[in-house]
Motif scaffolding. Structure first.
Motif, mmCIF file in Angstrom:
data_model
loop_
_atom_site.group_PDB
_atom_site.id
_atom_site.type_symbol
_atom_site.label_atom_id
_atom_site.label_comp_id
_atom_site.label_asym_id
_atom_site.label_seq_id
_atom_site.Cartn_x
_atom_site.Cartn_y
_atom_site.Cartn_z
ATOM 1 N N ALA A 62 7.874 11.337 -2.974
ATOM 2 C CA ALA A 62 6.815 11.324 -3.987
ATOM 3 C C ALA A 62 5.413 11.205 -3.389
ATOM 4 O O ALA A 62 4.423 11.372 -4.097
ATOM 5 C CB ALA A 62 7.050 10.165 -4.964
ATOM 6 N N LEU A 63 5.315 10.929 -2.100
ATOM 7 C CA LEU A 63 4.016 10.719 -1.467
ATOM 8 C C LEU A 63 3.165 11.983 -1.512
ATOM 9 O O LEU A 63 3.626 13.064 -1.171
ATOM 10 C CB LEU A 63 4.212 10.288 -0.011
ATOM 11 C CG LEU A 63 2.939 10.001 0.781
ATOM 12 C CD1 LEU A 63 2.243 8.755 0.237
ATOM 13 C CD2 LEU A 63 3.275 9.818 2.248
ATOM 14 N N GLN A 64 1.898 11.821 -1.946
ATOM 15 C CA GLN A 64 0.950 12.930 -1.967
ATOM 16 C C GLN A 64 -0.320 12.593 -1.193
ATOM 17 O O GLN A 64 -0.895 13.461 -0.545
ATOM 18 C CB GLN A 64 0.583 13.291 -3.409
ATOM 19 C CG GLN A 64 1.732 13.825 -4.209
ATOM 20 C CD GLN A 64 1.352 14.042 -5.661
ATOM 21 O OE1 GLN A 64 0.187 14.066 -6.039
ATOM 22 N NE2 GLN A 64 2.358 14.203 -6.513
ATOM 23 N N ALA A 65 -0.745 11.355 -1.261
ATOM 24 C CA ALA A 65 -1.990 10.936 -0.612
ATOM 25 C C ALA A 65 -1.774 10.754 0.888
ATOM 26 O O ALA A 65 -0.686 10.370 1.328
ATOM 27 C CB ALA A 65 -2.477 9.621 -1.230
ATOM 28 N N SER B 180 0.833 -1.212 0.000
ATOM 29 C CA SER B 180 0.000 0.000 0.000
ATOM 30 C C SER B 180 0.863 1.256 0.000
ATOM 31 O O SER B 180 0.590 2.204 -0.747
ATOM 32 C CB SER B 180 -0.910 0.014 1.229
ATOM 33 O OG SER B 180 -1.844 -1.020 1.163
ATOM 34 N N LEU B 181 1.893 1.266 0.843
ATOM 35 C CA LEU B 181 2.776 2.430 0.892
ATOM 36 C C LEU B 181 3.538 2.613 -0.412
ATOM 37 O O LEU B 181 3.735 3.745 -0.874
ATOM 38 C CB LEU B 181 3.742 2.323 2.070
ATOM 39 C CG LEU B 181 3.109 2.376 3.458
ATOM 40 C CD1 LEU B 181 4.189 2.212 4.532
ATOM 41 C CD2 LEU B 181 2.314 3.644 3.665
ATOM 42 N N LEU B 182 3.963 1.505 -1.017
ATOM 43 C CA LEU B 182 4.643 1.604 -2.308
ATOM 44 C C LEU B 182 3.695 2.125 -3.379
ATOM 45 O O LEU B 182 4.073 2.958 -4.203
ATOM 46 C CB LEU B 182 5.208 0.250 -2.730
ATOM 47 C CG LEU B 182 6.464 -0.213 -2.017
ATOM 48 C CD1 LEU B 182 6.874 -1.594 -2.525
ATOM 49 C CD2 LEU B 182 7.605 0.771 -2.207
ATOM 50 N N ALA B 183 2.454 1.642 -3.371
ATOM 51 C CA ALA B 183 1.479 2.048 -4.391
ATOM 52 C C ALA B 183 1.251 3.559 -4.359
ATOM 53 O O ALA B 183 1.293 4.217 -5.412
ATOM 54 C CB ALA B 183 0.162 1.300 -4.191
ATOM 55 N N VAL B 184 1.005 4.118 -3.170
ATOM 56 C CA VAL B 184 0.722 5.558 -3.109
ATOM 57 C C VAL B 184 1.954 6.411 -3.381
ATOM 58 O O VAL B 184 1.818 7.563 -3.784
ATOM 59 C CB VAL B 184 0.058 5.973 -1.773
ATOM 60 C CG1 VAL B 184 -1.305 5.361 -1.638
ATOM 61 C CG2 VAL B 184 0.928 5.670 -0.582
ATOM 62 N N SER B 185 3.142 5.844 -3.187
ATOM 63 C CA SER B 185 4.368 6.583 -3.474
ATOM 64 C C SER B 185 4.776 6.491 -4.939
ATOM 65 O O SER B 185 5.262 7.463 -5.518
ATOM 66 C CB SER B 185 5.521 6.067 -2.610
ATOM 67 O OG SER B 185 5.252 6.300 -1.255
#
Length: 130
Positions: free
Chosen positions: A86-89, A10-15
Motif C-alpha cells: 500500500a506504500l505510495q509516499a 511513521s512507516l505504518l502511517a504512510v502505509s
C-alpha cells in the motif's frame, strides 16, 4: 517522522493512510515488531542489567508474549513490512549499523522488499552508530 517506535509508527502511517502523507522519515524502525521482540529476547545475554530480569523473562510481563506463535503472526500481519504493497509516499530510512535493539537485518529486509515492489525509498546506514 520518528525514531525507533516512532519510526515504526511513521512507516505504518504512510502505509495505512497513503493519501494523507507525502513523505516519511523512519530512524531505526522495527519493521516487523513481533520478529524484533523475538530477536531481542533471544539475543539478550546481559543478566546483570540494571533493570534486573533478562528480556526473555521481562517481555511477557510487559505484554510482549513473543514465545506464542499467534502473537508473532498477528504482529507480522500488522507490521510495516506486510503493509508495503500500500506504500505510495517516499520513505527515508536511517539505521545504525551497530544497533543492538533493532537489527540492521530487519531494516535491510524492509528496504529490499520495498525495492522489489518498486516503492519509493532511501536507506542511509551509519556505520558508527548504535
Amino acid at each position: 517522522m520518528g525514531m525507533s517506535f516512532g519510526g515504526y509508527a511513521s512507516l505504518l502511517a504512510v502505509s495505512h493512510h497513503p493519501a494523507r502523507f507525502r513523505f516519511a522519515f523512519a530512524g531505526a524502525p522495527p519493521t516487523d515488531y513481533g520478529w524484533i521482540k523475538q530477536w531481542q529476547a533471544e539475543h539478550d545475554n546481559d543478566t546483570l542489567r540494571p533493570e534486573g530480569l533478562p528480556l526473555s523473562l521481562r517481555f511477557p510481563l510487559l505484554g510482549f508474549p513473543y514465545e506464542y506463535p499467534a502473537w508473532g503472526e498477528k504482529m507480522q500481519r500488522e507490521s510495516p513490512v506486510a503493509a508495503l504493497p500500500a506504500l505510495q509516499a517516499p520513505v527515508y530510512i536511517w539505521a545504525g549499523a551497530r544497533d543492538d535493539r533493532v537489527p540492521l537485518k530487519s531494516i535491510v529486509h524492509y528496504v529490499g522488499e520495498a525495492s522489489r515492489l518498486d516503492k519509493p525509498r532511501c536507506l542511509l546506514i551509519d556505520p558508527d552508530q548504535g
